[in-house]
Every structure is written in C-alpha cells, then in structure tokens.
Design a protein around this motif. Structure first.
Motif, PDB file in Angstrom:
ATOM      1  N   LEU A  51      -4.425 -37.643  19.995  1.00  0.00           N
ATOM      2  CA  LEU A  51      -4.066 -38.137  18.672  1.00  0.00           C
ATOM      3  C   LEU A  51      -2.660 -37.687  18.298  1.00  0.00           C
ATOM      4  N   LEU A  52      -1.809 -38.676  18.037  1.00  0.00           N
ATOM      5  CA  LEU A  52      -0.446 -38.386  17.603  1.00  0.00           C
ATOM      6  C   LEU A  52       0.080 -39.572  16.810  1.00  0.00           C
ATOM      7  N   ASP A  53       1.123 -39.304  16.049  1.00  0.00           N
ATOM      8  CA  ASP A  53       1.815 -40.370  15.332  1.00  0.00           C
ATOM      9  C   ASP A  53       3.012 -40.766  16.199  1.00  0.00           C
ATOM     10  N   ARG A  54       2.870 -41.875  16.904  1.00  0.00           N
ATOM     11  CA  ARG A  54       3.877 -42.324  17.876  1.00  0.00           C
ATOM     12  C   ARG A  54       5.262 -42.436  17.246  1.00  0.00           C
ATOM     13  N   GLU A  55       5.345 -43.083  16.099  1.00  0.00           N
ATOM     14  CA  GLU A  55       6.642 -43.320  15.475  1.00  0.00           C
ATOM     15  C   GLU A  55       7.318 -42.014  15.089  1.00  0.00           C
ATOM     16  N   ARG A  56       6.569 -41.101  14.492  1.00  0.00           N
ATOM     17  CA  ARG A  56       7.145 -39.836  14.052  1.00  0.00           C
ATOM     18  C   ARG A  56       7.675 -39.034  15.248  1.00  0.00           C
ATOM     19  N   LEU A  57       6.894 -38.978  16.329  1.00  0.00           N
ATOM     20  CA  LEU A  57       7.344 -38.227  17.502  1.00  0.00           C
ATOM     21  C   LEU A  57       8.471 -38.947  18.241  1.00  0.00           C
ATOM     22  N   TYR A  58       8.417 -40.262  18.281  1.00  0.00           N
ATOM     23  CA  TYR A  58       9.485 -41.046  18.912  1.00  0.00           C
ATOM     24  C   TYR A  58      10.836 -40.696  18.277  1.00  0.00           C
ATOM     25  N   TYR A  59      10.894 -40.706  16.951  1.00  0.00           N
ATOM     26  CA  TYR A  59      12.149 -40.406  16.274  1.00  0.00           C
ATOM     27  C   TYR A  59      12.550 -38.947  16.429  1.00  0.00           C
ATOM     28  N   ALA A  60      11.579 -38.053  16.529  1.00  0.00           N
ATOM     29  CA  ALA A  60      11.893 -36.641  16.770  1.00  0.00           C
ATOM     30  C   ALA A  60      12.556 -36.478  18.138  1.00  0.00           C
ATOM     31  N   PHE A  61      11.969 -37.103  19.164  1.00  0.00           N
ATOM     32  CA  PHE A  61      12.557 -37.002  20.503  1.00  0.00           C
ATOM     33  C   PHE A  61      13.909 -37.707  20.566  1.00  0.00           C
ATOM     34  N   MET A  62      14.031 -38.838  19.915  1.00  0.00           N
ATOM     35  CA  MET A  62      15.321 -39.545  19.867  1.00  0.00           C
ATOM     36  C   MET A  62      16.393 -38.616  19.305  1.00  0.00           C
ATOM     37  N   ASN A  63      16.067 -37.923  18.236  1.00  0.00           N
ATOM     38  CA  ASN A  63      17.034 -37.033  17.609  1.00  0.00           C
ATOM     39  C   ASN A  63      17.434 -35.908  18.554  1.00  0.00           C
ATOM     40  N   LEU A  64      16.453 -35.311  19.227  1.00  0.00           N
ATOM     41  CA  LEU A  64      16.768 -34.230  20.165  1.00  0.00           C
ATOM     42  C   LEU A  64      17.627 -34.737  21.328  1.00  0.00           C
ATOM     43  N   PHE A  65      17.314 -35.932  21.834  1.00  0.00           N
ATOM     44  CA  PHE A  65      18.093 -36.486  22.947  1.00  0.00           C
ATOM     45  C   PHE A  65      19.514 -36.838  22.503  1.00  0.00           C
ATOM     46  N   LYS A  66      19.658 -37.386  21.296  1.00  0.00           N
ATOM     47  CA  LYS A  66      20.991 -37.724  20.790  1.00  0.00           C
ATOM     48  C   LYS A  66      21.827 -36.467  20.579  1.00  0.00           C
ATOM     49  N   ASN A  67      21.191 -35.410  20.068  1.00  0.00           N
ATOM     50  CA  ASN A  67      21.913 -34.150  19.896  1.00  0.00           C
ATOM     51  C   ASN A  67      22.377 -33.611  21.247  1.00  0.00           C
ATOM     52  N   ALA A  68      21.513 -33.695  22.251  1.00  0.00           N
ATOM     53  CA  ALA A  68      21.879 -33.237  23.596  1.00  0.00           C
ATOM     54  C   ALA A  68      23.061 -34.064  24.116  1.00  0.00           C
ATOM     55  N   LEU A  69      23.004 -35.360  23.918  1.00  0.00           N
ATOM     56  CA  LEU A  69      24.080 -36.258  24.340  1.00  0.00           C
ATOM     57  C   LEU A  69      25.410 -35.854  23.694  1.00  0.00           C
ATOM     58  N   GLU A  70      25.365 -35.593  22.392  1.00  0.00           N
ATOM     59  CA  GLU A  70      26.577 -35.210  21.660  1.00  0.00           C
ATOM     60  C   GLU A  70      27.100 -33.839  22.092  1.00  0.00           C
ATOM     61  N   ALA A  71      26.211 -32.988  22.597  1.00  0.00           N
ATOM     62  CA  ALA A  71      26.608 -31.647  23.040  1.00  0.00           C
ATOM     63  C   ALA A  71      27.254 -31.676  24.421  1.00  0.00           C
ATOM     64  N   MET A  72      27.233 -32.863  25.077  1.00  0.00           N
ATOM     65  CA  MET A  72      27.795 -32.984  26.433  1.00  0.00           C
ATOM     66  C   MET A  72      28.819 -34.115  26.494  1.00  0.00           C
ATOM     67  N   PRO A  73      29.909 -33.993  25.749  1.00  0.00           N
ATOM     68  CA  PRO A  73      30.893 -35.093  25.731  1.00  0.00           C
ATOM     69  C   PRO A  73      31.551 -35.351  27.088  1.00  0.00           C
ATOM     70  N   GLU A  74      31.535 -34.375  27.973  1.00  0.00           N
ATOM     71  CA  GLU A  74      32.129 -34.542  29.299  1.00  0.00           C
ATOM     72  C   GLU A  74      31.064 -34.853  30.355  1.00  0.00           C
ATOM     73  N   GLY A  75      29.860 -35.183  29.910  1.00  0.00           N
ATOM     74  CA  GLY A  75      28.763 -35.428  30.835  1.00  0.00           C
ATOM     75  C   GLY A  75      27.976 -34.152  31.072  1.00  0.00           C
ATOM     76  N   GLY A  76      26.906 -34.278  31.832  1.00  0.00           N
ATOM     77  CA  GLY A  76      26.068 -33.115  32.093  1.00  0.00           C
ATOM     78  C   GLY A  76      24.689 -33.554  32.531  1.00  0.00           C
ATOM     79  N   ALA A  77      23.735 -32.668  32.315  1.00  0.00           N
ATOM     80  CA  ALA A  77      22.364 -32.943  32.725  1.00  0.00           C
ATOM     81  C   ALA A  77      21.409 -32.715  31.556  1.00  0.00           C
ATOM     82  N   LEU A  78      20.425 -33.588  31.473  1.00  0.00           N
ATOM     83  CA  LEU A  78      19.375 -33.485  30.473  1.00  0.00           C
ATOM     84  C   LEU A  78      18.057 -33.497  31.233  1.00  0.00           C
ATOM     85  N   LYS A  79      17.307 -32.400  31.128  1.00  0.00           N
ATOM     86  CA  LYS A  79      16.027 -32.294  31.820  1.00  0.00           C
ATOM     87  C   LYS A  79      14.912 -32.234  30.799  1.00  0.00           C
ATOM     88  N   ILE A  80      13.944 -33.121  30.975  1.00  0.00           N
ATOM     89  CA  ILE A  80      12.776 -33.165  30.103  1.00  0.00           C
ATOM     90  C   ILE A  80      11.554 -32.992  30.988  1.00  0.00           C
TER      91      ILE A  80
END
Length: 173
Positions: A51-80
């Motif tokens: 049981l989970l709220d798909r939309e709420r968690l989707y946006y939470a993960f989107m935010n974390l991934f976008k923050n990671a993206l912004e923290a790596m302006p020269e590229g890098g690695a994102l491991k989930i």
C-alpha cells in the motif's frame, strides 16, 4: 505556490515501488542523459506490491533525482537501489555530486529553506512529508565534492483483513 503546498488526500493502493521509481527515472532520462549522468537502478524483484500513494512517492523521487542531477553539472553517477528486509522497503539514492555543506545539512528539510537562487525551499520538505505520511523515515549522508546519499525506509503495508458480515444474536433481542 498554493497548489504545491496544498496536498490532496492520500490514496493508498497496492502498487509496485520499483515501478514508481522506474517511472520517475524514465521521465527524467532525457535530462540525465544530456547532463552525462550515468544511472544505475537495482530493483528488488522480491519486493511485493504494498500500500502506497503512487503520485506522492513519484513526486518525492522525482525531486530527489532532480536535486541529484543539479548537484552534478559536470556529469556523474546516480545509483538507486531498492531492497527489503522483512516488512521494510529500503531505497538508497546516491549521487557523485557536490555534496551538502555541513551548515546547510540540518535545515534541508525545513520549509522555505533553499540554497538555490531560483528555489522555493519546498522540494525536500515535500519529500520529507511524503515519506513521513507513509510511516517511513529518511536519512542523509553527504561529503563535500564526493556526493550525497539519501536512505529511505518505508513500511511494507498490506491491506488489512476485514471482518466478514456478522450478525450477533445478542444485539437483535
């Protein structure tokens, strides 16, 4: 702004956490590719739907991934990585970005707190709320110029059994 802070009621349904994360990554794939961010996603194929709220968690993960993206302006690695132990799903999101300065770390989940010139300070607060609303918790570890790791723990909640229709003889007399 008001739309972002006004949350619709939670809608818990049986869903696949691996798919929620995969959908968020898929949406951001063009941006991640353009920024030369290599993504490695390890699913937990043994994690049952819960049981989970798909939309709420989707946006939470989107935010974390976008923050990671912004923290790596020269590229890098994102491991989930998604794993589980007993009745707990464990999601680890690690980037090789710039890290979070010690002075900011204690406030990253505070409403309106931001270090970004264009930020509103709502993203990580909404992430924190989404995890808390699911009965979970979130931990952060960071090293400057090395990266940041978010560890999310979510209870694997199953639908509760309902009592069958029952008529008591004692109540009818």
């Amino acid at each position: 702004f008001l739309k972002a802070t006004r949350k619709p009621p939670l809608r818990f349904r049986l869903d696949d956490l691996n798919e929620v994360i995969a959908d968020a990554l898929s949406f951001l794939k063009p941006q991640l590719d353009a920024a030369k961010v290599l993504v490695k996603f390890s699913k937990d194929k043994g994690l049952p739907e819960f049981l989970l709220d798909r939309e709420r968690l989707y946006y939470a993960f989107m935010n974390l991934f976008k923050n990671a993206l912004e923290a790596m302006p020269e590229g890098g690695a994102l491991k989930i990585a998604v794993t589980h132990k007993q009745h707990c799903a464990i999601i680890t999101i690690a980037d090789t970005g710039c890290g979070i300065p010690e002075k900011d770390l204690a406030r990253i989940f505070d409403v309106y707190y931001t270090t970004k010139p264009e930020g509103a300070g709502l993203g990580l607060m909404m992430v924190y709320d989404a995890i808390a609303e699911h009965g979970g918790k979130i931990e952060v570890a960071t090293k400057l110029n090395k990266g940041t790791t978010f560890k999310i723990l979510l209870p694997v909640r199953e639908p509760q059994l309902q009592l069958p229709e029952y008529k008591s003889q004692a109540l009818e007399s």
